[in-house]
Each structure stands twice: as C-alpha cells, then as structure tokens.
Motif scaffolding. Structure first.
Motif, PDB file in Angstrom:
ATOM      1  N   ALA A  65    -124.764 -20.506  35.473  1.00  0.00           N
ATOM      2  CA  ALA A  65    -123.851 -20.769  34.362  1.00  0.00           C
ATOM      3  C   ALA A  65    -122.435 -20.589  34.871  1.00  0.00           C
ATOM      4  O   ALA A  65    -122.164 -19.688  35.666  1.00  0.00           O
ATOM      5  CB  ALA A  65    -124.118 -19.813  33.205  1.00  0.00           C
ATOM      6  N   GLU A  66    -121.554 -21.465  34.440  1.00  0.00           N
ATOM      7  CA  GLU A  66    -120.151 -21.321  34.833  1.00  0.00           C
ATOM      8  C   GLU A  66    -119.469 -20.436  33.803  1.00  0.00           C
ATOM      9  O   GLU A  66    -119.401 -20.777  32.622  1.00  0.00           O
ATOM     10  CB  GLU A  66    -119.500 -22.700  34.901  1.00  0.00           C
ATOM     11  N   PRO A  68    -116.044 -18.909  33.986  1.00  0.00           N
ATOM     12  CA  PRO A  68    -114.738 -18.595  34.549  1.00  0.00           C
ATOM     13  C   PRO A  68    -114.004 -17.551  33.703  1.00  0.00           C
ATOM     14  O   PRO A  68    -114.003 -17.641  32.480  1.00  0.00           O
ATOM     15  CB  PRO A  68    -114.001 -19.943  34.537  1.00  0.00           C
ATOM     16  N   GLY A  69    -113.440 -16.560  34.366  1.00  0.00           N
ATOM     17  CA  GLY A  69    -112.662 -15.552  33.655  1.00  0.00           C
ATOM     18  C   GLY A  69    -113.508 -14.416  33.100  1.00  0.00           C
ATOM     19  O   GLY A  69    -112.976 -13.490  32.510  1.00  0.00           O
ATOM     20  N   VAL A  70    -114.829 -14.502  33.291  1.00  0.00           N
ATOM     21  CA  VAL A  70    -115.703 -13.427  32.819  1.00  0.00           C
ATOM     22  C   VAL A  70    -115.955 -12.482  33.985  1.00  0.00           C
ATOM     23  O   VAL A  70    -116.304 -12.916  35.080  1.00  0.00           O
ATOM     24  CB  VAL A  70    -117.034 -13.988  32.289  1.00  0.00           C
ATOM     25  N   ARG A  71    -115.759 -11.195  33.754  1.00  0.00           N
ATOM     26  CA  ARG A  71    -115.992 -10.230  34.835  1.00  0.00           C
ATOM     27  C   ARG A  71    -117.475  -9.893  34.922  1.00  0.00           C
ATOM     28  O   ARG A  71    -118.173  -9.894  33.905  1.00  0.00           O
ATOM     29  CB  ARG A  71    -115.161  -8.971  34.581  1.00  0.00           C
ATOM     30  N   LYS A  90    -116.027 -12.918  27.135  1.00  0.00           N
ATOM     31  CA  LYS A  90    -114.919 -13.423  27.937  1.00  0.00           C
ATOM     32  C   LYS A  90    -113.648 -12.857  27.321  1.00  0.00           C
ATOM     33  O   LYS A  90    -113.259 -13.242  26.218  1.00  0.00           O
ATOM     34  CB  LYS A  90    -114.914 -14.957  27.904  1.00  0.00           C
ATOM     35  N   GLU A  93    -106.920 -12.399  29.197  1.00  0.00           N
ATOM     36  CA  GLU A  93    -106.191 -11.702  30.242  1.00  0.00           C
ATOM     37  C   GLU A  93    -105.216 -10.723  29.588  1.00  0.00           C
ATOM     38  O   GLU A  93    -104.764 -10.942  28.479  1.00  0.00           O
ATOM     39  CB  GLU A  93    -105.425 -12.699  31.119  1.00  0.00           C
ATOM     40  N   TYR A 108    -112.093 -17.856  24.341  1.00  0.00           N
ATOM     41  CA  TYR A 108    -112.361 -16.438  24.593  1.00  0.00           C
ATOM     42  C   TYR A 108    -113.346 -15.909  23.576  1.00  0.00           C
ATOM     43  O   TYR A 108    -113.546 -16.498  22.530  1.00  0.00           O
ATOM     44  CB  TYR A 108    -111.064 -15.633  24.486  1.00  0.00           C
ATOM     45  N   ASN A 132    -116.775 -16.236  42.006  1.00  0.00           N
ATOM     46  CA  ASN A 132    -115.799 -17.276  41.676  1.00  0.00           C
ATOM     47  C   ASN A 132    -116.056 -17.896  40.295  1.00  0.00           C
ATOM     48  O   ASN A 132    -115.880 -19.094  40.110  1.00  0.00           O
ATOM     49  CB  ASN A 132    -115.801 -18.385  42.744  1.00  0.00           C
ATOM     50  N   GLY A 133    -116.495 -17.060  39.377  1.00  0.00           N
ATOM     51  CA  GLY A 133    -116.717 -17.561  38.024  1.00  0.00           C
ATOM     52  C   GLY A 133    -118.032 -18.276  37.816  1.00  0.00           C
ATOM     53  O   GLY A 133    -118.250 -18.889  36.776  1.00  0.00           O
ATOM     54  N   VAL A 134    -118.922 -18.228  38.819  1.00  0.00           N
ATOM     55  CA  VAL A 134    -120.235 -18.866  38.673  1.00  0.00           C
ATOM     56  C   VAL A 134    -121.318 -17.793  38.727  1.00  0.00           C
ATOM     57  O   VAL A 134    -121.422 -17.054  39.699  1.00  0.00           O
ATOM     58  CB  VAL A 134    -120.492 -19.915  39.780  1.00  0.00           C
TER      59      VAL A 134
ATOM     60  N   PRO B  47    -114.227 -22.898  37.905  1.00  0.00           N
ATOM     61  CA  PRO B  47    -115.358 -22.130  38.403  1.00  0.00           C
ATOM     62  C   PRO B  47    -115.916 -22.707  39.696  1.00  0.00           C
ATOM     63  O   PRO B  47    -116.058 -23.919  39.824  1.00  0.00           O
ATOM     64  CB  PRO B  47    -116.384 -22.229  37.268  1.00  0.00           C
ATOM     65  N   TYR B  84    -124.390 -29.335  32.965  1.00  0.00           N
ATOM     66  CA  TYR B  84    -123.025 -29.621  33.414  1.00  0.00           C
ATOM     67  C   TYR B  84    -123.078 -30.164  34.832  1.00  0.00           C
ATOM     68  O   TYR B  84    -124.048 -29.958  35.553  1.00  0.00           O
ATOM     69  CB  TYR B  84    -122.138 -28.371  33.338  1.00  0.00           C
ATOM     70  N   ASP B 110    -112.003 -14.807  39.680  1.00  0.00           N
ATOM     71  CA  ASP B 110    -113.195 -15.117  38.867  1.00  0.00           C
ATOM     72  C   ASP B 110    -113.207 -16.561  38.376  1.00  0.00           C
ATOM     73  O   ASP B 110    -113.580 -16.835  37.224  1.00  0.00           O
ATOM     74  CB  ASP B 110    -113.277 -14.172  37.654  1.00  0.00           C
ATOM     75  N   GLY B 111    -112.757 -17.476  39.214  1.00  0.00           N
ATOM     76  CA  GLY B 111    -112.786 -18.884  38.828  1.00  0.00           C
ATOM     77  C   GLY B 111    -111.690 -19.311  37.879  1.00  0.00           C
ATOM     78  O   GLY B 111    -111.771 -20.374  37.272  1.00  0.00           O
ATOM     79  N   VAL B 112    -110.670 -18.480  37.723  1.00  0.00           N
ATOM     80  CA  VAL B 112    -109.526 -18.844  36.885  1.00  0.00           C
ATOM     81  C   VAL B 112    -108.266 -18.878  37.750  1.00  0.00           C
ATOM     82  O   VAL B 112    -107.908 -17.895  38.385  1.00  0.00           O
ATOM     83  CB  VAL B 112    -109.313 -17.854  35.713  1.00  0.00           C
TER      84      VAL B 112
END
Lengths: 155, 133
Positions: A65-66, A68-71, A90, A93, A108, A132-134, B47, B84, B110-112
């Motif tokens: 699952a992608e 992005p921005g989720v730790r 999510k 920031e 978010y 990397n967000g994946v 991502p 996707y 983190d892909g951002v």
C-alpha cells in the motif's frame, strides 16, 4: 506572488483541448469510481482507505500500500483468518497548523483498509516494512494449505 | 485571488500531460501548497521515490518536479489485486516573480517531497515601526 500548476501552453487548438478535457474528466470519473489510481480513496464513507496491491507466490502473499507521509509507528496491521486489516493515521506535518493553505489535494486523518487474503497465512510470521512511503507486508502461507494439483487419470 | 489560483490548479491537474521519459506510465502527484512566514511550501506525495531519484528543475518561471520510481517486482508471484499503478511522478508549476528561485530547497521523507520556496525580498511582509514624535 503566485505558484500555479502549469498549463500546457502548446495546446492552443480549442477543439483538441476540449476533447482532451472530456477524456480527462471521464478518466477521473472512472478513477473515482474504481478507487483512484493515486492516493487515498475518498469514495469510502467514514475513513480513508488506501488502495492496495496483492500478489501471490507459491509460499507467500505480498500486500503493498502506498502510504506517503505515514510514519511506520502509525501503521497497525492485523491478521484474522483470511482477513488482513491495515489501519493507522496520516498525521499532518507539524508546521501545517500554523501555515496558511493556498491549495490542497493531499488527505490526512485515520485510515483503514481490509483485504481478503487468497490463502490461509501464518499470522505469527507476518513481516512488514515501511520504506519511502510504501508499506510492504509479507505473509507466509500456512504449510499444507497450498493449492494441490490433482492429476486426472484415464479410467 | 485565492479562488482564482484554486480553479487554475484544478484545471491543470486534469489536463497535465507529463512527458513519458522511460516509456512507462507517469503520474501526477497530489500536492499541497501552503504559505508559511517568508516562504511557500509545496508538498507532493511521491511514494517509492528516494532522494536520489528526485529531480527538481527551475527554468524561466517554470518549476518541474520529477521523481523516478523503480518497479517493485516480485518474481514468481501472480497478481491477485492491483488497485494502483506504479510509475514516475511528474508535475510542473508556474512560479511567480515573488519567489527567489535561487534559494529553492527540497527534502523528502516517507515518500513526501517538501519544497521550500522563499519569497523574494520585495514580496515579504515588512513590519514598519511607527515612531511617536
């Protein structure tokens, strides 16, 4: 002072543009209906549900699952029988609260996604990485539950 | 003013046609644009892209962000569900004169992707002290 996403200046032909626009609108309609190729699906009612991909190998299942921005620490993964649940949050920031939005497309908040697994898995040996967000989840199949090929003999 | 910017953005999002650099599909990343103090922040969801995979170019008022995303292959596994597509991210923006293009900086986490676009000296809000006399 402006920051504006760019328009294709070369496409001056009006007819061509409206055809392209119509095509894009149809595409985006399809994308919205079928869950969207990018980012989070807003079609689901209460929470965001990220799109997933599932692949099956002989010995394991891979779910991605992608996010992005989720730790990594904000992701929760549960396996119950044939059901995998990916949940989490999510977060915006840190600076976001003070900053003034000019344009916003990103989403978010809490998200949850359930995935029906194609085979029974060993829940104790599930591994997940977030890079990397994946998010990548590897679920080893429970031995003895693989599909068996049955040979049909001539009678 | 804000309104105009928004409708402009929306139009562009759907009609943007990024070039196909490697023959594969390219995607338009979702972005946020926000104003914070003396800079504009541009956030883009990319991502799968690492810092080395991201290319940012600025030329005559046009800012292009391009993120290469390697295919995430799993040999000997078959697709069960594919909601996707995976491909490069490309998006172009027009930058007004109020931005100091020489000082644009970026980071990814983190892909951002976050871009800092500092306002030019002339565009900054200045506080002017009024002296009593």
């Amino acid at each position: 002072m402006e920051l504006i996403p760019w328009r294709n200046k070369n496409r001056t032909d009006l007819a061509e543009r409206s055809v392209a626009q119509l095509r894009d609108e149809i595409t985006s309609l399809f994308d919205r209906f079928f869950g969207g190729p990018r980012g989070f699906d807003l079609g689901r009612l209460t929470e965001l549900a990220p799109p997933v991909e599932v692949r099956e190998g002989e010995k394991d299942i891979t779910v991605r699952a992608e996010l992005p921005g989720v730790r990594a620490e904000d992701v929760r993964i549960e396996v119950t029988g044939h059901l995998l649940t990916i949940g989490g949050e999510k977060r915006a920031e840190k600076d976001e609260k003070r900053a003034g939005y000019r344009y916003s497309e990103r989403q978010y908040g809490a998200f949850q996604r359930m995935v029906q697994l194609p085979a029974e898995v060993d829940a104790d040996r599930v591994e997940a990485t977030h890079q990397n967000g994946v998010l990548t989840i590897r679920l080893p199949k429970r031995p003895g539950t693989e599909a068996r090929r049955v040979k049909v003999r001539h009678a | 003013m804000n309104h105009e910017t928004q409708s402009e953005c929306k139009l562009t999002t759907t009609s943007a046609e990024p070039e196909r650099t490697r023959g594969g599909r390219t995607y338009v990343p979702a972005v946020d644009i926000l104003e914070q103090g003396d800079e504009l922040l541009l956030r883009a969801d990319v991502p799968g892209a690492r810092a080395d995979d991201i290319d940012i170019q600025y030329e005559r008022g046009t800012l292009t962000i391009a993120a290469r995303v390697a295919p995430r292959g799993d040999p000997h596994r078959t697709w069960v569900l594919r909601e996707y597509g995976v491909g490069d991210f490309v998006r172009t923006f027009q930058v007004g004169e109020g931005i100091d293009a020489q000082k644009i900086s970026a980071e990814v986490r983190d892909g951002v992707l976050t871009l800092h676009l500092p306002k030019a000296e002339s565009a900054r809000t200045r506080k002017i002290t009024v002296r009593g006399g």
